[in-house]
Write a protein that holds these residues in place. Structure first.
Motif, PDB file in Angstrom:
ATOM      1  N   THR A   6      11.139 -12.776  -2.924  1.00 56.73           N
ATOM      2  CA  THR A   6      10.192 -13.626  -2.196  1.00 56.73           C
ATOM      3  C   THR A   6       8.888 -12.858  -2.014  1.00 56.73           C
ATOM      4  N   PHE A   7       7.863 -13.319  -2.711  1.00 54.39           N
ATOM      5  CA  PHE A   7       6.515 -12.797  -2.482  1.00 54.39           C
ATOM      6  C   PHE A   7       5.914 -13.549  -1.290  1.00 54.39           C
ATOM      7  N   GLY A   8       4.864 -13.002  -0.714  1.00 51.23           N
ATOM      8  CA  GLY A   8       4.286 -13.698   0.435  1.00 51.23           C
ATOM      9  C   GLY A   8       2.875 -13.279   0.750  1.00 51.23           C
ATOM     10  N   SER A   9       2.175 -14.177   1.439  1.00 52.94           N
ATOM     11  CA  SER A   9       0.839 -13.898   1.968  1.00 52.94           C
ATOM     12  C   SER A   9       0.637 -14.751   3.211  1.00 52.94           C
ATOM     13  N   PHE A  10       0.210 -14.083   4.296  1.00 51.25           N
ATOM     14  CA  PHE A  10      -0.082 -14.791   5.548  1.00 51.25           C
ATOM     15  C   PHE A  10      -1.593 -14.836   5.802  1.00 51.25           C
ATOM     16  N   ASN A  11      -2.364 -14.772   4.725  1.00 55.66           N
ATOM     17  CA  ASN A  11      -3.812 -14.823   4.841  1.00 55.66           C
ATOM     18  C   ASN A  11      -4.322 -16.257   4.921  1.00 55.66           C
ATOM     19  N   ASP A  18       9.794 -10.032   0.572  1.00 55.92           N
ATOM     20  CA  ASP A  18      10.108  -8.764  -0.099  1.00 55.92           C
ATOM     21  C   ASP A  18       8.843  -7.990  -0.459  1.00 55.92           C
ATOM     22  N   ILE A  19       7.844  -8.709  -0.981  1.00 54.50           N
ATOM     23  CA  ILE A  19       6.603  -8.083  -1.454  1.00 54.50           C
ATOM     24  C   ILE A  19       5.431  -8.950  -1.011  1.00 54.50           C
ATOM     25  N   ALA A  20       4.458  -8.337  -0.345  1.00 57.99           N
ATOM     26  CA  ALA A  20       3.252  -9.060   0.053  1.00 57.99           C
ATOM     27  C   ALA A  20       2.189  -8.938  -1.034  1.00 57.99           C
ATOM     28  N   LEU A  21       1.473 -10.021  -1.267  1.00 55.61           N
ATOM     29  CA  LEU A  21       0.404 -10.048  -2.262  1.00 55.61           C
ATOM     30  C   LEU A  21      -0.937 -10.209  -1.551  1.00 55.61           C
ATOM     31  N   PHE A  27     -11.651 -11.431  -1.213  1.00 56.38           N
ATOM     32  CA  PHE A  27     -11.693 -11.081   0.208  1.00 56.38           C
ATOM     33  C   PHE A  27     -10.283 -10.674   0.637  1.00 56.38           C
ATOM     34  N   ASN A  28     -10.043  -9.369   0.673  1.00 54.53           N
ATOM     35  CA  ASN A  28      -8.710  -8.864   1.004  1.00 54.53           C
ATOM     36  C   ASN A  28      -8.342  -9.135   2.457  1.00 54.53           C
ATOM     37  N   GLY A  29      -7.052  -9.024   2.729  1.00 56.20           N
ATOM     38  CA  GLY A  29      -6.593  -9.051   4.099  1.00 56.20           C
ATOM     39  C   GLY A  29      -6.746  -7.674   4.731  1.00 56.20           C
ATOM     40  N   VAL A  78     -10.821  -3.397   0.783  1.00 56.24           N
ATOM     41  CA  VAL A  78     -10.128  -3.202   2.054  1.00 56.24           C
ATOM     42  C   VAL A  78      -8.664  -2.841   1.827  1.00 56.24           C
ATOM     43  N   GLY A  79      -7.964  -3.626   0.991  1.00 56.19           N
ATOM     44  CA  GLY A  79      -6.544  -3.362   0.745  1.00 56.19           C
ATOM     45  C   GLY A  79      -6.312  -1.981   0.171  1.00 56.19           C
ATOM     46  N   ALA A  80      -7.103  -1.612  -0.841  1.00 58.51           N
ATOM     47  CA  ALA A  80      -6.952  -0.293  -1.456  1.00 58.51           C
ATOM     48  C   ALA A  80      -7.245   0.813  -0.458  1.00 58.51           C
ATOM     49  N   THR A  81      -8.228   0.598   0.404  1.00 59.25           N
ATOM     50  CA  THR A  81      -8.578   1.596   1.422  1.00 59.25           C
ATOM     51  C   THR A  81      -7.421   1.824   2.384  1.00 59.25           C
ATOM     52  N   LEU A  82      -6.845   0.752   2.888  1.00 65.24           N
ATOM     53  CA  LEU A  82      -5.730   0.878   3.832  1.00 65.24           C
ATOM     54  C   LEU A  82      -4.536   1.580   3.179  1.00 65.24           C
ATOM     55  N   LEU A  83      -4.224   1.174   1.955  1.00 66.41           N
ATOM     56  CA  LEU A  83      -3.070   1.777   1.287  1.00 66.41           C
ATOM     57  C   LEU A  83      -3.322   3.247   0.956  1.00 66.41           C
ATOM     58  N   GLN A  84      -4.531   3.587   0.594  1.00 66.75           N
ATOM     59  CA  GLN A  84      -4.820   4.993   0.300  1.00 66.75           C
ATOM     60  C   GLN A  84      -4.698   5.849   1.558  1.00 66.75           C
ATOM     61  N   HIS A  85      -5.162   5.341   2.682  1.00 65.42           N
ATOM     62  CA  HIS A  85      -5.007   6.076   3.941  1.00 65.42           C
ATOM     63  C   HIS A  85      -3.535   6.263   4.295  1.00 65.42           C
ATOM     64  N   CYS A  86      -2.697   5.346   3.810  1.00 64.37           N
ATOM     65  CA  CYS A  86      -1.253   5.437   4.089  1.00 64.37           C
ATOM     66  C   CYS A  86      -0.488   6.160   2.982  1.00 64.37           C
ATOM     67  N   ALA A  87      -1.202   6.736   2.019  1.00 62.11           N
ATOM     68  CA  ALA A  87      -0.558   7.418   0.883  1.00 62.11           C
ATOM     69  C   ALA A  87       0.406   6.489   0.158  1.00 62.11           C
ATOM     70  N   LEU A  88      -0.062   5.260  -0.073  1.00 63.06           N
ATOM     71  CA  LEU A  88       0.742   4.252  -0.775  1.00 63.06           C
ATOM     72  C   LEU A  88      -0.036   3.719  -1.987  1.00 63.06           C
TER      73      LEU A  88
END
Length: 633
Positions: free
Chosen positions: A439-444, A520-523, A528-530, A556-566
């Motif tokens: 199940t992919f998902g987005s709550f944007n 399972d996986i958020a997209l 305009f990222n979430g 935005v998404g890439a920035t958040l994930l990079q700060h989280c080492a993901l």
């Protein structure tokens, strides 16, 4: 009846004629002549309600509110069966902000004249303000029965439907209002807002642009257009910059000189007075990002004033009031009045939050009320000549950024900051282990899910057998028409209806967060990222697939994930985005492993370090101030 004389050359046969002329004078701005006529009538008949009502309106126009209230109230007492006087009293109450009293007066007028069209229209407006949406719908329908081609009544009906979550009905009513009065920019703007909410960004942009052709100074259409274009992949860097500069020119030329020196002067080491200007001092993503900063600000070096234009205060609003030195309710002020207060408060650095969104007041900056002015939590340039800095970081805006802006960039170590909810549910196992499918998902917001995003997500679904996609944003998908619209968008990409899970419900935060246990996986959408949705997904252990773009909004998404080492979940292009999602979906066991780790990555990241974050902002403010002092000296 004797003749009534007014002036050396004009004679009136009746008092009614004199009052009718007095009203005409009032409408045409001849206030003295209007008053003279009314006084002559009252000299002959002290209790003439019509003359007293005209004088009450005149007092209202000249700012004598209490006198206006007394006179109009007196008119209704003398002539209690005059629907017109109750209507005028209601309008006066409404202008004073006493909407409850206005509604009572309007209902009194309707009891006397049920077919008083103007009362029906103004009453429905007032009921909307009081959030009595069912009543507003009923009154609007009555107005339409009287005047079927009333653009105002159809617009009010559309707003009543919208507030009840009946988006398809709202679309029909607001479309009708625009068809009736296509020259009215306010109606075009209202329709555009609904189009954007439903995900028709292209239609919304067209509506806002048309509104601005009708009236280049249509402020709401300007603001909403600046939001809409950020959701559209067809607007490139140059076009976005040109639009922002062009719209800013309409405000730049209206600015005043302002009082741009602080009371203490340009002394380098002194305590700084910081003003935050926002409508988001409540439970809102921007407010939630700001709370860790205010909580940890060092009051020995900063004095904080919050300038609040909060439409619906809540419990978090009270927390903001507790965390500031000074609170200013700006909801009744014009931009010029707000600027004057900022100046009188001696603010050194004015920080305008999320300028283009909601009820924020970034245009106040053109009056230059503070020596230093900063844009914070906006998603593109303001284009304003008076805005000195745009806060960002080196991931959102690397040195080679192609984004264009009129401000000077100030790069913080970390731009975003979040607080872990105290009542966050525990991370659960991924549902694929039980369901047997992904199940992919987005709550944007639907407006963030561009056509290009839909195509990419559809490709992911086609490449992952039996997978489903869950979409949710508040209670929007409770509307059957909106559900059909989105099912059709995916159907055009070959995705059958049963693979879409369109969820609805206005859930409080704990319940809302538990919904991530069904994904399972958020997209992440683009361009305009979430931001808050990505934080929530990571908090609940859900991996987020994002694509790194070229501007603030799509990094935005890439920035958040990079700060989280993901960075495993960051794609450089559309093809890689699909590959990363499909590859992860092919390995449910690996999803389970990530489910246990991702929340720790977030909690150990600089995204949840309020005290460190506050120190970085304080250093930024101090550096800005030092630069200003050097220039001034």
């Amino acid at each position: 009846m004797a003749l009534h004389r007014s002036g050396p050359h004009v004679t009136y046969k009746t008092r009614e004629e004199m009052i009718s002329v007095a009203e005409a004078f009032l409408i045409n701005g001849k206030l003295g002549a209007s008053e003279t006529l009314c006084r002559q009538v009252l000299n002959e008949e002290r209790e003439n309600a019509d003359a007293i009502a005209v004088l009450g309106r005149l007092a209202h126009m000249t700012g004598n509110r209490e006198q206006a209230r007394r006179m109009l109230l007196r008119a209704t007492q003398i002539a209690p069966n005059s629907a017109s006087h109750h209507f005028t009293l209601g309008d006066m109450y409404h202008s004073f902000g006493d909407v409850e009293a206005a509604v009572a007066s309007y209902y009194s007028a309707l009891n006397l004249d049920p077919n008083f069209y103007a009362v029906l229209v103004n009453l429905s407006n007032s009921l909307l303000i009081l959030q009595r949406y069912t009543a507003a719908e009923e009154i609007s329908r009555r107005a339409i029965e009287l005047v079927p081609e009333s653009a105002e009544a159809h617009s009010n009906l559309g707003q009543a439907f919208l507030k009840q979550g009946r988006l398809t009905d709202a679309h029909r009513a607001l479309r009708k209002s625009v068809d009736i009065a296509p020259q009215r920019p306010d109606l075009l703007n209202n329709f555009g807002v609904l189009q954007q909410l439903m995900g028709d960004v292209g239609g919304a942009i067209e509506s806002f642009q048309t509104a601005l052709k009708r009236d280049p100074q249509a402020t709401l259409a300007q603001r909403n257009l600046k939001i809409a274009v950020l959701n559209s992949p067809s607007w490139d860097t140059r076009a976005l910059f040109k639009l922002h500069v062009e719209l800013a020119k309409r405000h730049n030329r209206h600015g005043g000189p302002g009082k741009s020196t602080s009371r203490v002067g340009y002394t380098r080491g002194r305590k700084l007075r910081i003003g935050y200007i926002s409508s988001d001092f409540h439970d809102h993503p921007v407010g939630n990002n700001l709370m860790p900063l205010l909580t940890h600000h060092d009051r020995n070096v900063l004095e904080i004033t919050l300038y609040a234009n909060v439409e619906a205060p809540d419990q978090k609003t009270a927390l903001f009031q507790d965390k500031t030195d000074h609170w200013r309710d700006t909801s009744a002020w014009s931009d010029a009045q707000l600027a004057r207060q900022i100046s009188e408060d001696g603010i050194d650095i004015a920080v305008y939050l999320a300028g283009r969104f909601n009820l924020n007041r970034v245009e106040t900056a053109v009056f230059r009320p503070a020596p230093i002015q900063v844009s914070f939590h906006d998603c593109a340039t303001t284009g304003l000549e008076a805005m000195d800095y745009w806060l960002t970081d080196s991931l959102l805006h690397p040195p080679e950024t192609e984004e264009q802006f009129t401000e000077e960039l100030y790069r913080l170590p970390v731009f975003y900051q979040f607080e872990k909810p105290v009542n966050a549910p525990k991370v659960s196992a991924p549902p694929c282990l039980k369901n047997g499918y992904i199940t992919f998902g987005s709550f944007n917001k639907p407006e963030k899910i561009s056509n290009e995003t839909v195509s990419l997500w559809a490709e992911i679904l086609r490449k992952t057998e039996h997978s489903k996609l869950m979409l949710k944003y508040r209670n929007l998908f409770a509307d059957d028409g909106l559900k059909r619209m989105w099912q059709e968008r995916f159907s055009q990409e070959g995705i059958e209806e049963d693979r879409l899970l369109l969820m609805a419900g206005d859930h409080a935060q704990p319940k809302h967060l538990t919904l991530y246990s069904q994904i399972d996986i958020a997209l992440d959408p683009f361009p305009f990222n979430g931001a808050m949705t990505t934080f929530e997904a990571l908090l609940m252990g859900v991996p987020v697939i994002t694509m790194k773009g070229r501007r603030f909004v799509d990094r935005v998404g890439a920035t958040l994930l990079q700060h989280c080492a993901l960075t495993e979940f960051v794609a450089a292009d559309a093809g890689t985005y699909v590959d990363v999602a499909v590859q992860l979906a092919s390995d449910p066991a690996q999803i389970g492993i990530w489910r246990e780790r991702i929340c720790s990555h977030l909690l150990e990241s600089p995204l949840i370090r309020g005290q460190t974050y506050a120190k970085s902002l304080e250093r930024a403010y101090r550096e800005m101030w030092q630069r200003k002092c050097e220039r001034f000296v």
